[in-house]
Design a protein around this motif. Structure first.
Motif, PDB file in Angstrom:
ATOM      1  N   ALA A   1      -2.251  -8.264  -5.541  1.00  0.00           N
ATOM      2  CA  ALA A   1      -1.182  -7.886  -4.626  1.00  0.00           C
ATOM      3  C   ALA A   1      -0.367  -6.698  -5.117  1.00  0.00           C
ATOM      4  O   ALA A   1       0.047  -6.649  -6.275  1.00  0.00           O
ATOM      5  CB  ALA A   1      -0.249  -9.078  -4.390  1.00  0.00           C
ATOM      6  N   ALA A   2      -0.137  -5.758  -4.214  1.00  0.00           N
ATOM      7  CA  ALA A   2       0.794  -4.639  -4.383  1.00  0.00           C
ATOM      8  C   ALA A   2       0.545  -3.825  -5.653  1.00  0.00           C
ATOM      9  O   ALA A   2       1.468  -3.568  -6.428  1.00  0.00           O
ATOM     10  CB  ALA A   2       2.240  -5.141  -4.331  1.00  0.00           C
TER      11      ALA A   2
ATOM     12  N   LYS B   1      -1.052  -0.198  -7.514  1.00  0.00           N
ATOM     13  CA  LYS B   1      -1.239   1.228  -7.226  1.00  0.00           C
ATOM     14  C   LYS B   1      -1.922   1.842  -8.428  1.00  0.00           C
ATOM     15  O   LYS B   1      -1.353   1.782  -9.511  1.00  0.00           O
ATOM     16  CB  LYS B   1       0.103   1.904  -6.972  1.00  0.00           C
ATOM     17  CG  LYS B   1      -0.046   3.369  -6.586  1.00  0.00           C
ATOM     18  CD  LYS B   1       1.287   3.961  -6.223  1.00  0.00           C
ATOM     19  CE  LYS B   1       1.172   5.414  -5.950  1.00  0.00           C
ATOM     20  NZ  LYS B   1       0.607   6.192  -7.003  1.00  0.00           N
TER      21      LYS B   1
ATOM     22  N   GLU C   1      -5.155  -3.875   2.217  1.00  0.00           N
ATOM     23  CA  GLU C   1      -3.992  -3.684   3.086  1.00  0.00           C
ATOM     24  C   GLU C   1      -3.018  -2.751   2.371  1.00  0.00           C
ATOM     25  O   GLU C   1      -2.537  -3.066   1.279  1.00  0.00           O
ATOM     26  CB  GLU C   1      -3.327  -5.032   3.360  1.00  0.00           C
ATOM     27  CG  GLU C   1      -2.077  -4.931   4.197  1.00  0.00           C
ATOM     28  CD  GLU C   1      -1.309  -6.253   4.274  1.00  0.00           C
ATOM     29  OE1 GLU C   1      -0.163  -6.212   4.740  1.00  0.00           O
ATOM     30  OE2 GLU C   1      -1.847  -7.301   3.862  1.00  0.00           O
ATOM     31  N   GLY C   2      -2.770  -1.586   2.978  1.00  0.00           N
ATOM     32  CA  GLY C   2      -1.828  -0.628   2.399  1.00  0.00           C
ATOM     33  C   GLY C   2      -0.399  -0.987   2.772  1.00  0.00           C
ATOM     34  O   GLY C   2      -0.140  -1.558   3.834  1.00  0.00           O
ATOM     35  N   HIS C   3       0.529  -0.663   1.876  1.00  0.00           N
ATOM     36  CA  HIS C   3       1.956  -0.919   2.105  1.00  0.00           C
ATOM     37  C   HIS C   3       2.709   0.408   2.181  1.00  0.00           C
ATOM     38  O   HIS C   3       2.252   1.424   1.651  1.00  0.00           O
ATOM     39  CB  HIS C   3       2.524  -1.804   0.992  1.00  0.00           C
ATOM     40  CG  HIS C   3       1.770  -3.091   0.803  1.00  0.00           C
ATOM     41  ND1 HIS C   3       1.783  -4.121   1.721  1.00  0.00           N
ATOM     42  CD2 HIS C   3       0.937  -3.502  -0.188  1.00  0.00           C
ATOM     43  CE1 HIS C   3       1.018  -5.106   1.293  1.00  0.00           C
ATOM     44  NE2 HIS C   3       0.487  -4.757   0.131  1.00  0.00           N
ATOM     45  N   ASP C   4       3.883   0.392   2.808  1.00  0.00           N
ATOM     46  CA  ASP C   4       4.678   1.602   3.010  1.00  0.00           C
ATOM     47  C   ASP C   4       5.055   2.299   1.700  1.00  0.00           C
ATOM     48  O   ASP C   4       5.232   3.507   1.662  1.00  0.00           O
ATOM     49  CB  ASP C   4       5.966   1.291   3.789  1.00  0.00           C
ATOM     50  CG  ASP C   4       5.676   0.920   5.244  1.00  0.00           C
ATOM     51  OD1 ASP C   4       4.560   1.216   5.726  1.00  0.00           O
ATOM     52  OD2 ASP C   4       6.566   0.338   5.889  1.00  0.00           O
ATOM     53  N   ASN C   5       5.180   1.544   0.610  1.00  0.00           N
ATOM     54  CA  ASN C   5       5.600   2.141  -0.661  1.00  0.00           C
ATOM     55  C   ASN C   5       4.440   2.738  -1.457  1.00  0.00           C
ATOM     56  O   ASN C   5       4.607   3.168  -2.592  1.00  0.00           O
ATOM     57  CB  ASN C   5       6.347   1.114  -1.514  1.00  0.00           C
ATOM     58  CG  ASN C   5       5.460  -0.043  -1.950  1.00  0.00           C
ATOM     59  OD1 ASN C   5       4.281  -0.107  -1.609  1.00  0.00           O
ATOM     60  ND2 ASN C   5       6.033  -0.967  -2.698  1.00  0.00           N
TER      61      ASN C   5
ATOM     62  N   THR D   1       1.646   1.110  -2.390  1.00  0.00           N
ATOM     63  CA  THR D   1       0.838   0.109  -3.088  1.00  0.00           C
ATOM     64  C   THR D   1      -0.195  -0.473  -2.126  1.00  0.00           C
ATOM     65  O   THR D   1      -0.103  -0.311  -0.907  1.00  0.00           O
ATOM     66  CB  THR D   1       1.712  -1.024  -3.673  1.00  0.00           C
ATOM     67  OG1 THR D   1       2.393  -1.688  -2.606  1.00  0.00           O
ATOM     68  CG2 THR D   1       2.711  -0.483  -4.687  1.00  0.00           C
ATOM     69  N   VAL D   2      -1.191  -1.163  -2.702  1.00  0.00           N
ATOM     70  CA  VAL D   2      -2.278  -1.723  -1.910  1.00  0.00           C
ATOM     71  C   VAL D   2      -2.540  -3.158  -2.375  1.00  0.00           C
ATOM     72  O   VAL D   2      -2.553  -3.433  -3.575  1.00  0.00           O
ATOM     73  CB  VAL D   2      -3.585  -0.898  -2.088  1.00  0.00           C
ATOM     74  CG1 VAL D   2      -4.738  -1.507  -1.311  1.00  0.00           C
ATOM     75  CG2 VAL D   2      -3.368   0.547  -1.683  1.00  0.00           C
ATOM     76  N   THR D   3      -2.748  -4.051  -1.420  1.00  0.00           N
ATOM     77  CA  THR D   3      -3.157  -5.420  -1.728  1.00  0.00           C
ATOM     78  C   THR D   3      -4.631  -5.556  -1.382  1.00  0.00           C
ATOM     79  O   THR D   3      -5.054  -5.189  -0.286  1.00  0.00           O
ATOM     80  CB  THR D   3      -2.318  -6.444  -0.936  1.00  0.00           C
ATOM     81  OG1 THR D   3      -0.961  -6.369  -1.382  1.00  0.00           O
ATOM     82  CG2 THR D   3      -2.832  -7.864  -1.143  1.00  0.00           C
TER      83      THR D   3
END
Length: 176
Positions: free
Chosen positions: A115-116, A118, A136-140, A142-144
């Motif tokens: 999780a989360a 980079k 799943e990419g995140h706005d900050n 990072t990637v899960t």
């Protein structure tokens, strides 16, 4: 991420001036400057987390405390000395270690989650399997990464998930 980082600058004798020019990927530019003739430092638009490591006349290194994703970008040190002008550029990339989460889904299949992180982590399983992964990419930034284990045989007891990442390698086992 979260650690302190020190970026060295060319150390010369008889420094006249030192300037750090910082161009983050996100947000505005910032500069730290030092003039020897006035023994004066100056800062423009730099956060409190960025400062001289020591006295700039002795060592013009830059220290970034509590490094975060927002610190990613280009850092250029320019030194003016009697010997000439010297430049050193860094391209700072911030690594975020993923959190390893391992659980059993509703059908009794092991699911491994990095999780989360980079950059995105790699997930593998110790035993041969059919596994499906999704990211799943995140706005900050990072990637899960999520991987579901499907066993070839049903007599498995402990299944081990291995997460590989530039900042950390870790593994966990589970019996579903």
């Amino acid at each position: 991420v979260g650690n302190s980082s020190v970026l060295a600058c060319p150390l010369k004798s008889n420094i006249t001036m030192v300037t750090w020019k910082i161009s983050p990927k996100v947000g505005g530019h910032c500069t730290l400057g030092y003039r020897a003739d006035q023994n004066k430092t100056d800062r423009t638009n730099c956060s409190d987390s960025m400062n001289w490591k020591f006295r700039p006349d002795r060592d013009p290194a830059l220290e970034i405390q509590q490094v975060g994703i927002a610190h990613e970008g280009n850092y250029t040190c320019e030194v003016v000395a009697t010997e000439g002008n010297f430049h050193k550029t860094y391209h700072l990339i911030v690594l975020v270690p993923p959190r390893l989460i391992l659980y059993c889904d509703d059908h009794g299949n092991p699911v491994c989650e990095a999780a989360a992180g980079k950059p995105a982590a790699q997930i593998s399983w110790v035993l041969e399997s059919n596994s499906t992964s999704k990211k799943e990419g995140h706005d900050n930034g990072t990637v899960t990464v999520l991987s579901k284990f499907t066993a070839y045989s049903t007599n498995m007891t402990n299944i081990t998930c291995v997460v590989s990442h530039p900042s950390v390698n870790q593994s966990k086992s589970i019996a579903c």
